[in-house]
Scaffold this motif. Structure first.
Motif, short mmCIF file in Angstrom:
data_model
loop_
_atom_site.label_atom_id
_atom_site.label_comp_id
_atom_site.label_asym_id
_atom_site.label_seq_id
_atom_site.Cartn_x
_atom_site.Cartn_y
_atom_site.Cartn_z
N VAL A 8 22.22 10.31 33.62
CA VAL A 8 22.63 8.94 33.96
C VAL A 8 24.05 8.74 33.47
O VAL A 8 24.32 8.76 32.28
CB VAL A 8 21.69 7.91 33.30
N ALA B 10 21.40 0.43 32.35
CA ALA B 10 20.98 1.78 31.99
C ALA B 10 21.26 2.07 30.52
O ALA B 10 20.43 2.66 29.82
CB ALA B 10 21.68 2.79 32.89
N ARG B 13 18.95 0.13 28.20
CA ARG B 13 17.63 0.77 28.13
C ARG B 13 17.67 2.01 27.24
O ARG B 13 16.76 2.24 26.45
CB ARG B 13 17.18 1.15 29.54
N LEU B 38 8.93 0.96 30.68
CA LEU B 38 9.66 1.49 31.84
C LEU B 38 8.84 2.63 32.43
O LEU B 38 8.01 3.23 31.75
CB LEU B 38 11.02 2.03 31.41
N HIS B 39 9.09 2.92 33.68
CA HIS B 39 8.37 4.02 34.32
C HIS B 39 8.81 5.34 33.71
O HIS B 39 9.98 5.54 33.40
CB HIS B 39 8.62 3.99 35.82
N SER B 41 9.34 8.04 34.88
CA SER B 41 10.40 8.68 35.65
C SER B 41 11.77 8.27 35.12
O SER B 41 12.64 9.11 34.87
CB SER B 41 10.25 8.28 37.10
N THR B 42 11.92 6.99 34.94
CA THR B 42 13.18 6.44 34.42
C THR B 42 13.43 6.93 33.00
O THR B 42 14.54 7.36 32.66
CB THR B 42 13.12 4.91 34.43
N ARG B 45 14.57 10.52 32.82
CA ARG B 45 15.96 10.70 33.17
C ARG B 45 16.88 10.31 32.01
O ARG B 45 17.82 11.01 31.68
CB ARG B 45 16.29 9.87 34.42
#
Lengths: 248, 248
Positions: A8, B10, B13, B38-39, B41-42, B45
């Motif tokens: 990211v 981003a 988080r 949060l998911h 997946s997120t 990452r």
DNA sequence: ATTTACGTTTCATCATATGAAACAAAAATA
DNA sequence: TATTTTTGTTTCATATGATGAAACGTAAAT
């Protein structure tokens, strides 16, 4: 920097900004923008986010940014249990007391090494070794100990660093590494600093992975090569003992 | 999360994720995802990004995440003053800016308290709190916070002070201390000065010892009891954060 | 008085972060 | 062993939100 993984960007940039504070403890917005090569607009937005969360704070008078309270808090929560820097501190102090010389602990970090712990000699003339210092891998006993006992892959990665100065022949360096692997320790005489010498041995964790390098260093006058060699067996034994304390 | 500033989501988080490690020192991906809502997946990452930069690392055996070497490094570069009055000044200024009331820092000194730092409210009517002032321990929110959280021995020593005025019942004072210990903060309404009120919370250092008391104070008209109470949670949180900065 | 430097805000644009879904692999269950 | 559940990882279409140029306000510097 060189991408490859799935990352990211905004976060990557924010972390880069935080890392600026390992070089200067207080930075203005434009200084940061210059450092990370981003537009001040972008940096300003990221700084707002970092500040809001307490990762940086602003000096009320100078308006400059500095690391914030949350870094303190996080550092207080670093796992004390298997953090080598804390775990091995007592052993390092013991070794320092036996030899009365500065004892340091380094880990590989990318293409550099990081001094994660150090205990100073009590003698008047001594090496002063600040914890947290980031040093190059091409000079110094600890560097050679770390590189010599890391994996082929990692060695290639390190040796391919463009930062490597021309004065240091990679072929000669590789030859040294072979000797170091064979005898189990590395030495340096005035490689990085005038008048300073050092012996270093690798520390392997219980799984056999390279965990750190342990070094004893001091002034050349007190630690000539013969002395370094005479300290090597004890150093290696202590390094082995310390390795027993690290899970991996 | 629900703040209306100009922020980068981003990054926000990612920082939230880092702060999870102040509660648990080692977390799995799904645990983190649950914690920050949060998911996965997120989170995955973001974790990749954090790991790549060395802000977190994975335990080789358990696969769980923990704080990484870069946190270590940053903490090594935190301003190395150990004078609380200077160290905590930026945090105090921040709190002052949030509440726009005078913020003070006191330490126990024998049978008195000493104001070692203060930052003034910018409002026209404000408490003026000179640094260096030496004050009695039998009145004021900071006094009660300091006494309530000091050791039994020390409490006895303080309460046996002959200076203690007859008007202040020691039994009633002890009762107050019990309440203060239970809820974590102390209040005072016109105890020491006419028209002045104050809330105070203890600051404990990393070893858990009482280090100081932090107070917010102002005119009764602006800071009635309900207001003091409403400020207490923030005050206690700030006091906790500040404690993280004090070695002991 | 004028210029330069710095921090801050705005805004149109599109790069990029997002989360659902699918996937693989390992535990836990039957 | 077979089956289900849990956990980590990858992919991808979508619109959300991060971006940086430009403009602005303000404070130093000239």
């Amino acid at each position: 920097m060189e991408d490859g993984k799935l990352k990211v960007r905004a976060v990557d940039r924010a972390l880069d900004i935080l890392l600026c504070f390992t070089r200067k403890e207080s930075l203005s917005l434009t200084e940061i923008a210059g450092e990370v090569e981003l537009h001040k607009s972008t940096v300003h937005r990221l700084m707002t986010t970092l500040e809001e969360k307490g990762f940086v704070s602003r000096d009320a008078s100078t308006e400059k940014y500095r690391l914030g309270i949350k870094i303190w808090e996080l550092s207080a929560h670093l796992s004390n249990t298997d953090d080598p820097a804390l775990l091995l501190l007592p052993s390092m102090e013991k070794l320092r007391d036996e030899l009365d010389e500065t004892v340091s602990l380094y880990v590989l970090d990318g293409r550099e090494r990081l001094r994660i712990q150090a205990v100073q000699s009590n003698q008047a003339i001594r090496r002063v070794a600040p914890v947290g210092a980031r040093l190059p891998l091409y000079v110094g006993a600890s560097s050679k100990a770390l590189v010599a006992f890391s994996s082929e892959r990692e060695q290639e990665h390190i040796l391919s660093d463009p930062i490597w100065p021309d004065s240091v022949s990679r072929t000669a360096f590789r030859d040294q590494l072979r000797v170091i692997r064979a005898r189990g320790y590395a030495m340096s005489v005035e490689e990085r600093e005038q008048g300073a010498t050092s012996v270093a041995a690798p520390i392997f964790d219980l799984k056999g992975n390279l965990a750190a390098a342990l070094s004893v260093s001091g002034p050349l006058a007190r630690l000539p090569v013969e002395k370094l060699e005479s300290y090597a067996p004890l150093l290696m034994e202590r390094a082995r003992e310390m390795g027993m304390m690290i899970r991996g």
